[in-house]
Design an enzyme around this catalytic site. Sequence first.
Site, PDB file in Angstrom:
ATOM      1  N   LEU A  46       2.720 -13.184 -64.227  1.00 23.36           N
ATOM      2  CA  LEU A  46       1.884 -13.788 -63.923  1.00 23.36           C
ATOM      3  C   LEU A  46       1.322 -13.464 -62.793  1.00 23.36           C
ATOM      4  CD1 LEU A  46       2.648 -17.377 -64.441  1.00 23.36           C
ATOM      5  CD2 LEU A  46       1.476 -16.296 -65.894  1.00 23.36           C
ATOM      6  N   HIS A  47       1.450 -12.600 -61.972  1.00 26.44           N
ATOM      7  CA  HIS A  47       1.151 -12.200 -60.593  1.00 26.44           C
ATOM      8  C   HIS A  47       0.635 -13.505 -60.167  1.00 26.44           C
ATOM      9  CE1 HIS A  47      -0.707  -7.613 -61.550  1.00 26.44           C
ATOM     10  NE2 HIS A  47       0.781  -7.574 -61.783  1.00 26.44           N
ATOM     11  N   ALA A  87      -3.907 -15.593 -62.067  1.00 28.31           N
ATOM     12  CA  ALA A  87      -5.419 -14.996 -63.231  1.00 28.31           C
ATOM     13  C   ALA A  87      -5.636 -13.893 -63.808  1.00 28.31           C
ATOM     14  CB  ALA A  87      -6.445 -14.553 -62.410  1.00 28.31           C
ATOM     15  N   HIS A  88      -3.550 -13.423 -64.015  1.00 26.31           N
ATOM     16  CA  HIS A  88      -3.795 -12.054 -64.740  1.00 26.31           C
ATOM     17  C   HIS A  88      -2.473 -12.794 -65.785  1.00 26.31           C
ATOM     18  CE1 HIS A  88      -4.859  -9.933 -61.093  1.00 26.31           C
ATOM     19  NE2 HIS A  88      -6.134 -10.325 -61.934  1.00 26.31           N
ATOM     20  N   GLN A  89      -2.211 -12.374 -66.155  1.00 27.47           N
ATOM     21  CA  GLN A  89      -1.169 -12.886 -67.541  1.00 27.47           C
ATOM     22  C   GLN A  89      -0.611 -11.654 -68.619  1.00 27.47           C
ATOM     23  OE1 GLN A  89      -4.379 -15.171 -68.326  1.00 27.47           O
ATOM     24  NE2 GLN A  89      -3.897 -16.054 -66.305  1.00 27.47           N
TER      25      GLN A  89
END
Length: 809
Positions: free
Chosen positions: A561-562, A739-741
């Site tokens: 997930l960052h 916001a990154h998956q």
Amino acid sequence: MESKRGSFREESLRMEVEAIDGSIEETVIELGSIDTHTLLDDAHAHFKHQTLPTNSLSRRQMASLTALCDTLLPSAAAFGDDSAATLYRTSASMAGTPERLGGVISRKLHHPNTWMLKATLWLLSTWFGTLILCGTGSMSWVFPFFHSFPDLPLEQRQRIVQNWALSYFRLLRMFFRTLKLLALLVFFTQLDEAQDNPSWKAIGYEGPDPEFRAQLKKDFLRAASKEGGKEHKDEEDDDDDTTENIIGPLYNGLVHLDYPRHITADALRRFGFPVSVTRWKSKPASSLSSPSSVIQCDAVVVGSGSGGGVVAGVLAKAGYKVIVLEKGSYTARNNLSLLEGPTMDQMYLSNGLIGTDDMSVLVLAGSTVGGGSAINWSACLETPKHVCKEWCDQHELELFKSKLYKEATKAVCEKMGVQSEIKEEGFNNAILRRGCEEMGYPVSNIPRNSQPDHYCGWCCMGCKDGKKKGTSETWLVDLVKSGNGVILPGCEAVKVLHKKKKGTDRKVSHGVAFEYEYKGSKDFCVVESKVTIVACGALCTPSLLRKSGLKNPNIGKNLHLHPVAMAWGHFPDSSPSSNVWPEEQKKSYEGGIMTAMSTVNADFEKSGYGVVIQTPSLHPGMFSILMPWVSGTDIKDRMRKFSRTAHIFALARDQGSGVVHSPTSISYQMKQRDEKNLQRGIEKVLRILAAAGAEEIGTHHSKGRTLKVKEVSYHEFERFVKEESSRSLRDLSTPLCSAHQMGSCRMGTSPKESVVNENGETWEVEGLYVADASVFPTALGVNPMVTIQAISYCTAQSVLEVLRRKRCK
């Protein structure tokens, strides 16, 4: 339209915006001139007429919800100018927030624990439930001694809510976080009939980008003058530019299926797609076994973001017939609202209301034509060298040291016009750069897919002018211009169709079944194809593969997930006579969202697992849900500083991972090492903010501690930074975001450890490919758009080879 440049008509404009374009004029019924005055008065009038979601909460639940909202946002003593006084005086219930929130919980919130939220609201409406959840704080020495939460005085309710925020019981912390998030988000994003929010003036927020509204009015004036037959000196090419400015470059390739079936079938046939429509004497309900229509093509691509958009553009440009299915809607430029609330409903997955199952991480993902590339923050960082080396050496994926991957990276960067120049830097990034320079930390320009003068803080709500080169401005334009492809928005794939390959035990894909809404009910269609590309994103792709019967145990696992943790600094307005920096006219929500980055804690040269330091885009709703809540007055005090409060975040390349159970049900466990990296990042962020000249700094921890930087000694500052940066990030006391998956259908060399091979093809089904961030072998550590596009470009080359072989048979 009567021609591609002809006069605007009411129905033909609707067709363009909603996707049956000028190439099928015969199906367009012209109903007379559009009301240009109405359009000019309000280009977003459709938002005014949106009805609020139906509230199905019970009377008891609403009583508790209203009391909770008024606890978080009570009416307080008014001071300051008129707008500030209005903000402090206005409680949540005075603004109608509880009723709106009731509708959100009833219709828009799809979190797996929504039932628990509703049950807790009911319990709080009873004296015994309140006693269980609130303890002795709900009791009094006056008969009847035991009270329900709505019957308690405000002071008592606020003490209870403060205790929940830091409770020993994780479920109470989770309940507090959920209610705080929802109530504040609704309060600061809800709109009145004038498309305004009463709090915005008090917090220094303009609402939609004023330049966008001015440009929209100008474009409609030009279009309307042509409608009236007025002469213009502009060339015909300028006419095309005006049309594109209004509705974007994809209108010729969009087909909506909410028109009568014979119209959409004819539209698809004119694009060269064979379509068979089922005709029933007495119509039964459409289903997967009896679809209303069947469309044939070479390739069907599910998703239009950085993965699907690239594959679709490459295949169509090579001469193959391509259908793109997009679950989200198409938002033409003139239909962008640039309003936070409507945009979350319109362009984000699950209305922007996604969190991990325990609410430890808040998740944002795009769901619109263009996917995440339509609402992201423009950063275009190439796959780091140490990541390519790791994926090649440790995961044995030779693709990432190949000539093809280098060519792919170059091709996608050229297509997006990636460059690193900045004409003027916005508030947050200027502070990050200044603080890093003062501290001696490394800081560099972030390459972006936008021009040097792109000074837009609203990019998270869509691109108003096409200057941000997401897939809807690049690869999907190639698809449309080729004449070989169409995009079907509002269509959700429900199953990849596959069958046994003759003479083998292997399965082979032959299309996709999808559903869409037609005349108020679900309709089903089938796309028959030679190859199928799934590019729904790391949250949706696993569910589609499972629903399609794939059994690979890695599907949905290894999600990264960052995780992001933030800190903030307040920079008061300066007077003209003072030398306070940065400039007083700059606002926190304006300017390029990401232009500066520090790798001071990135650890690129050693483990490769550290944090990068960047800036976010926070409009009032997102700002409010992240800021700590200490009391009703305190949160309004913090919001009053909104426009001059800078945020900087640390983003971790996480080794911890999670599981995607469904697009709205995600379990995730952050490792201790990731937490330590984020803590080190927050320590650096606090120092950067102070060095840049912040008057006050703080984190998002629930205790809400702040420090007046210029009023304390060196030792007090050091103690504050040490204490705040060492707080736990895994106990729900500090909100984390993503916001990154990525990684939920990872690429590998064996079906025992991965879902797809090096070509992006699934191990289980021949001709079924995955092309999105879910194929990442591990977390990337930087913004993933370029990497997604580069991998997808390589996958597209593999698909081309398959299609060429099939064509030769």
